[in-house]
Design a protein around this motif. Structure first.
Motif, mmCIF file in Angstrom:
data_model
loop_
_atom_site.group_PDB
_atom_site.id
_atom_site.type_symbol
_atom_site.label_atom_id
_atom_site.label_comp_id
_atom_site.label_asym_id
_atom_site.label_seq_id
_atom_site.Cartn_x
_atom_site.Cartn_y
_atom_site.Cartn_z
ATOM 1 N N GLU A 368 0.833 -1.205 0.000
ATOM 2 C CA GLU A 368 0.000 0.000 0.000
ATOM 3 C C GLU A 368 0.868 1.256 0.000
ATOM 4 O OE1 GLU A 368 -3.638 2.048 2.623
ATOM 5 O OE2 GLU A 368 -2.763 0.132 3.216
ATOM 6 N N GLU A 369 1.915 1.252 0.808
ATOM 7 C CA GLU A 369 2.818 2.400 0.862
ATOM 8 C C GLU A 369 3.548 2.584 -0.461
ATOM 9 O OE1 GLU A 369 3.973 2.195 5.640
ATOM 10 O OE2 GLU A 369 5.195 1.159 4.142
ATOM 11 N N CYS A 370 3.935 1.483 -1.077
ATOM 12 C CA CYS A 370 4.663 1.552 -2.333
ATOM 13 C C CYS A 370 3.785 2.101 -3.453
ATOM 14 C CB CYS A 370 5.196 0.172 -2.702
ATOM 15 S SG CYS A 370 6.506 0.215 -3.933
ATOM 16 N N LEU A 371 2.526 1.707 -3.475
ATOM 17 C CA LEU A 371 1.599 2.224 -4.487
ATOM 18 C C LEU A 371 1.372 3.719 -4.308
ATOM 19 C CD1 LEU A 371 -0.985 -0.706 -4.572
ATOM 20 C CD2 LEU A 371 0.613 -0.060 -6.378
ATOM 21 N N ALA A 372 1.261 4.168 -3.056
ATOM 22 C CA ALA A 372 1.107 5.599 -2.788
ATOM 23 C C ALA A 372 2.375 6.354 -3.210
ATOM 24 C CB ALA A 372 0.810 5.832 -1.310
ATOM 25 N N HIS A 373 3.529 5.755 -2.954
ATOM 26 C CA HIS A 373 4.808 6.347 -3.356
ATOM 27 C C HIS A 373 4.863 6.485 -4.873
ATOM 28 C CE1 HIS A 373 9.079 7.242 -3.088
ATOM 29 N NE2 HIS A 373 9.369 6.225 -3.868
ATOM 30 N N LEU A 374 4.429 5.463 -5.586
ATOM 31 C CA LEU A 374 4.403 5.506 -7.048
ATOM 32 C C LEU A 374 3.519 6.650 -7.537
ATOM 33 C CD1 LEU A 374 4.907 4.274 -9.888
ATOM 34 C CD2 LEU A 374 2.963 2.747 -9.445
ATOM 35 N N ARG A 375 2.328 6.786 -6.966
ATOM 36 C CA ARG A 375 1.403 7.840 -7.387
ATOM 37 C C ARG A 375 1.998 9.230 -7.146
ATOM 38 N NH1 ARG A 375 -3.917 6.616 -8.277
ATOM 39 N NH2 ARG A 375 -4.593 8.634 -7.481
ATOM 40 N N ARG A 376 2.677 9.404 -6.022
ATOM 41 C CA ARG A 376 3.293 10.711 -5.744
ATOM 42 C C ARG A 376 4.302 11.084 -6.818
ATOM 43 N NH1 ARG A 376 3.012 8.912 -0.356
ATOM 44 N NH2 ARG A 376 5.122 8.032 -0.445
ATOM 45 N N PHE A 377 5.070 10.100 -7.273
ATOM 46 C CA PHE A 377 6.112 10.408 -8.250
ATOM 47 C C PHE A 377 5.558 10.497 -9.662
ATOM 48 C CE2 PHE A 377 8.768 9.898 -4.689
ATOM 49 C CZ PHE A 377 9.930 10.593 -4.994
ATOM 50 N N VAL A 378 4.468 9.814 -9.952
ATOM 51 C CA VAL A 378 3.777 10.039 -11.223
ATOM 52 C C VAL A 378 3.256 11.478 -11.266
ATOM 53 C CG1 VAL A 378 1.722 9.441 -12.564
ATOM 54 C CG2 VAL A 378 3.190 7.628 -11.655
ATOM 55 N N ARG A 379 2.709 11.942 -10.155
ATOM 56 C CA ARG A 379 2.238 13.329 -10.087
ATOM 57 C C ARG A 379 3.402 14.310 -10.268
ATOM 58 N NH1 ARG A 379 1.206 14.670 -4.544
ATOM 59 N NH2 ARG A 379 3.200 15.742 -4.675
ATOM 60 N N ARG A 380 4.514 14.031 -9.579
ATOM 61 C CA ARG A 380 5.668 14.928 -9.701
ATOM 62 C C ARG A 380 6.197 14.962 -11.129
ATOM 63 N NH1 ARG A 380 10.104 14.083 -5.061
ATOM 64 N NH2 ARG A 380 11.230 15.344 -6.603
ATOM 65 N N GLU A 381 6.210 13.818 -11.790
ATOM 66 C CA GLU A 381 6.648 13.799 -13.184
ATOM 67 C C GLU A 381 5.733 14.658 -14.045
ATOM 68 O OE1 GLU A 381 6.866 10.875 -17.062
ATOM 69 O OE2 GLU A 381 6.916 9.951 -15.083
ATOM 70 N N ALA A 382 4.420 14.501 -13.863
ATOM 71 C CA ALA A 382 3.467 15.307 -14.637
ATOM 72 C C ALA A 382 3.675 16.793 -14.375
ATOM 73 C CB ALA A 382 2.041 14.890 -14.302
#
Length: 409
Positions: A368-382
């Motif tokens: 769960e933490e890893c998926l949230a981490h992924l979403r944060r960095f997808v947002r940062r990339e965008a």
């Protein structure tokens, strides 16, 4: 008084990082000999059925066979119940011995929560091996050192490891998708994994490691060397992230990574011809700087040569890899990020995002933490992409805006 190093873990599989840490202990901590103990039942994790004690013990013996003053012990595996470190220390303690416990950063930061932590600190000197990626956690480490010394009278030593390795979790994921582990494992361990077919996940439809290797050979012939090198970088990065966030989709991720730029070097006219056979809508070439993502997705769906890879998850991830979009699948998020942070990228923004992503040590997180981490960095990339395009004064695809906004939740 004899100084004995104690090095425990699941060792599934033992990798070059484990060997590097052991060498450091032998060279810098004045250890007379080292005992390596694969855990029978690790207290803090659940092993899969294929991670049997017999395989882990065999691989550990192969990995450490040539390390001087080192013995692999099966003591923890022969005990009933969980392999608590304090019980191991009690077993090997003696009046004429000093015990030295070797741990990594993740273990070091949680030592005070281990079973009978006060006894662990009383019986052994703690040696923490830090990786280069742990530099971002220096403050946490120093706080724990102060806490352990104040509350437990702990004896602590820090050592720095220079070998860049992936975690065992990431390596299992790469192995399951047919990836090459030779850069990360002793040769004997890599051969053992292949011989015993360890860490293999079921194939995804018609996509198998063999079919992916054939695809790789095909792309090597049809792409420029630079584009092919980038493609392999995206594949390895996607596998590394996928091992943590989507282990069930590794073959799909590998296919999407290999195909994401399959039409990148095609002419505009050729790409539009491919799209003409597809339901994917596109404007003029000049209005669509991400044309290759659409044409590659269309080619996978329409060209019989790529029929075995035409899984909806693969097609969607390829289509979204440049712009993203709202309600992206986990697999699409992984390909979107992997394309941006693969090691071959030379842009400062890409390299900084990659450092930040791995510095947080996602391998130590829950799913769960890893998926949230992924979403944060997808947002940062965008957000970085939007800022870059605004600075250049060029068109911003609406899907990129939707990516940023959907990842805020």
């Amino acid at each position: 008084m004899e100084r004995i190093g104690i090095y425990g873990g699941s060792f599934s599989p033992p990798h070059n990082g484990h060997l590097s840490a052991a060498r450091l202990l032998l060279e810098q901590a004045e250890v007379d000999r080292l005992l390596v103990l694969p855990a029978g039942v690790p207290p803090h994790k659940t092993l899969d059925a294929h991670e049997s004690p017999e395989h882990r013990l065999a691989m550990t013996r192969l990995a450490f066979a040539d390390l001087p003053r080192t013995q692999v012990s099966d003591w923890e595996m022969t005990q009933l119940g969980k392999s608590y470190t304090v019980l191991t220390l009690e077993h090997f303690s003696a009046p004429d011995r000093q015990l030295v416990l070797l741990v990594g950063t993740d273990m070091f930061l949680t030592l005070d929560h281990w079973y009978r932590a006060e006894d662990i600190f009383a019986m052994a000197e703690i040696v923490c091996v830090r990786r280069e990626l742990d530099a971002a956690r220096a403050g946490e480490i120093e706080e724990k050192i102060s806490l352990y010394r104040e509350h437990f009278g702990a004896k602590i030593r820090l050592m720095d490891e220079r070998v860049v390795v992936l975690s065992s979790t990431e390596l299992r994921g790469i192995a399951s998708a047919g990836g090459d582990l030779s850069a990360y494992l002793p040769e004997t361990v890599s051969a053992y994994i292949e011989e015993n077919n360890l860490y293999a996940w079921p194939q995804a439809g018609n996509i198998t490691p063999a079919s992916l290797n054939r695809l790789r050979d095909h792309l090597k012939e049809t792409m420029s060397p630079a584009r092919y090198a980038h493609t392999l970088g995206v594949e390895q990065t996607a596998l590394r992230i996928g091992a943590l966030c989507a282990p069930q989709s590794l073959c799909l991720l590998r296919a999407a990574a290999l195909l994401h730029d399959a039409t990148k070097e095609y002419s505009c006219e050729k790409q539009l011809k491919i799209l003409g056979k597809s339901a994917i809508m596109v404007g003029s070439c000049a209005e669509t700087p991400t044309l290759h993502a659409l044409s590659a997705a269309a080619m996978i769906e329409s060209d019989p040569a790529y029929a075995e890879f035409a899984d909806p998850i693969v097609v969607d991830a390829v289509r979204r890899h440049t712009t993203g979009g709202a309600e992206m699948s986990v697999e699409a998020q992984i390909i979107y990020l992997a394309d941006y942070i693969e090691p071959g990228r030379r842009h400062n923004a890409c390299q900084a995002l990659a450092r930040d992503f791995w510095a947080a040590d996602p391998a130590s997180m829950t799913m769960e933490e890893c998926l949230a981490h992924l979403r944060r960095f997808v947002r940062r990339e965008a957000e970085q992409t939007i800022a870059h395009l605004l600075e250049k004064g060029v068109y911003i695809d609406e899907e990129t805006l939707r990516t940023r906004n959907s990842m805020l939740e």
